[in-house]
Design a protein around this motif. Sequence first.
Motif, PDB file in Angstrom:
ATOM      1  N   THR A 143     -35.060  67.614 -28.928  1.00 44.46           N
ATOM      2  CA  THR A 143     -35.888  67.040 -29.999  1.00 44.46           C
ATOM      3  C   THR A 143     -36.045  65.535 -29.828  1.00 44.46           C
ATOM      4  O   THR A 143     -37.103  64.988 -30.137  1.00 44.46           O
ATOM      5  N   VAL A 144     -35.029  64.864 -29.319  1.00 46.86           N
ATOM      6  CA  VAL A 144     -35.150  63.426 -29.040  1.00 46.86           C
ATOM      7  C   VAL A 144     -36.190  63.206 -27.946  1.00 46.86           C
ATOM      8  O   VAL A 144     -37.078  62.349 -28.060  1.00 46.86           O
ATOM      9  N   GLN A 145     -36.107  63.991 -26.877  1.00 44.86           N
ATOM     10  CA  GLN A 145     -37.069  63.874 -25.775  1.00 44.86           C
ATOM     11  C   GLN A 145     -38.488  64.189 -26.254  1.00 44.86           C
ATOM     12  O   GLN A 145     -39.448  63.519 -25.879  1.00 44.86           O
ATOM     13  N   TRP A 146     -38.621  65.192 -27.089  1.00 43.76           N
ATOM     14  CA  TRP A 146     -39.920  65.620 -27.629  1.00 43.76           C
ATOM     15  C   TRP A 146     -40.529  64.503 -28.468  1.00 43.76           C
ATOM     16  O   TRP A 146     -41.688  64.147 -28.317  1.00 43.76           O
ATOM     17  N   ARG A 147     -39.722  63.961 -29.376  1.00 43.13           N
ATOM     18  CA  ARG A 147     -40.206  62.861 -30.223  1.00 43.13           C
ATOM     19  C   ARG A 147     -40.647  61.673 -29.373  1.00 43.13           C
ATOM     20  O   ARG A 147     -41.697  61.073 -29.596  1.00 43.13           O
ATOM     21  N   GLU A 148     -39.858  61.329 -28.376  1.00 44.00           N
ATOM     22  CA  GLU A 148     -40.178  60.183 -27.510  1.00 44.00           C
ATOM     23  C   GLU A 148     -41.450  60.434 -26.701  1.00 44.00           C
ATOM     24  O   GLU A 148     -42.269  59.532 -26.504  1.00 44.00           O
ATOM     25  N   LYS A 149     -41.637  61.643 -26.232  1.00 46.18           N
ATOM     26  CA  LYS A 149     -42.836  61.992 -25.448  1.00 46.18           C
ATOM     27  C   LYS A 149     -44.089  61.798 -26.292  1.00 46.18           C
ATOM     28  O   LYS A 149     -45.089  61.247 -25.823  1.00 46.18           O
ATOM     29  N   VAL A 150     -44.056  62.211 -27.556  1.00 46.15           N
ATOM     30  CA  VAL A 150     -45.210  62.048 -28.453  1.00 46.15           C
ATOM     31  C   VAL A 150     -45.396  60.581 -28.811  1.00 46.15           C
ATOM     32  O   VAL A 150     -46.501  60.041 -28.744  1.00 46.15           O
ATOM     33  N   ALA A 151     -44.314  59.915 -29.180  1.00 46.53           N
ATOM     34  CA  ALA A 151     -44.395  58.519 -29.636  1.00 46.53           C
ATOM     35  C   ALA A 151     -44.887  57.570 -28.548  1.00 46.53           C
ATOM     36  O   ALA A 151     -45.582  56.593 -28.843  1.00 46.53           O
ATOM     37  N   ASN A 152     -44.554  57.856 -27.313  1.00 43.56           N
ATOM     38  CA  ASN A 152     -44.905  56.950 -26.217  1.00 43.56           C
ATOM     39  C   ASN A 152     -46.069  57.424 -25.362  1.00 43.56           C
ATOM     40  O   ASN A 152     -46.321  56.861 -24.299  1.00 43.56           O
ATOM     41  N   ALA A 153     -46.767  58.444 -25.811  1.00 43.41           N
ATOM     42  CA  ALA A 153     -47.891  58.984 -25.033  1.00 43.41           C
ATOM     43  C   ALA A 153     -49.013  57.954 -24.940  1.00 43.41           C
ATOM     44  O   ALA A 153     -49.368  57.313 -25.927  1.00 43.41           O
TER      45      ALA A 153
END
Length: 189
Positions: A19-29
């Motif tokens: 979930t941390v990786q998922w959130r970061e992937k969306v936030a930094n896209a």
Amino acid sequence: DFNTGLVFLRASAAVLDFTVQWREKVANAKEARIRDQAAFNMITKAPPGLRPFSEGGTEVERVFLASSGTASTLKLGVLPLARFLNGHTFFVQHAHQLPAAEPALSVHMTYQFAEGASFAYGKRQRLRESALWFVDDDAYFSGQYVTVGAAAATLPLAPMGKRVDSREAVAMHLREHAHMLKVVRATRP
């Protein structure tokens, strides 16, 4: 691809890491198209990719192993579409009304580009029409509405063959739509 309209997460180190990786992937896209679903699929398909899950030497149907974005492995189970319906299977195909269909446990409102004060609130309207929207007060239901009865259905049935060309299907839809508009306009008070 996985649909992230309904996701159940069981607390574990691998899931929390994911979930941390998922959130970061969306936030930094850097691309607007990378939202929750695209990011989810990018991470779970990262090398070594999706792999079937086996238990006791037997492959478990609809369960996969995937990367969690780090060294952890994530176990993914796909919910059965017959009980967890998406917008197309519920509102278009009416899969929940098929003979022997079990009741839907969930209906996911699939992505819609136009949703807001300047649009028709399509998701809400679909839910209203299916008696699944319980938020409106009585004021919503007072006013004038256009209805067209079965008597207005005057176009002859035109069945399509099994190998119908999509251009023919679109042309038929446009003829039916033009007829419907003509009937609605003719029945105005």
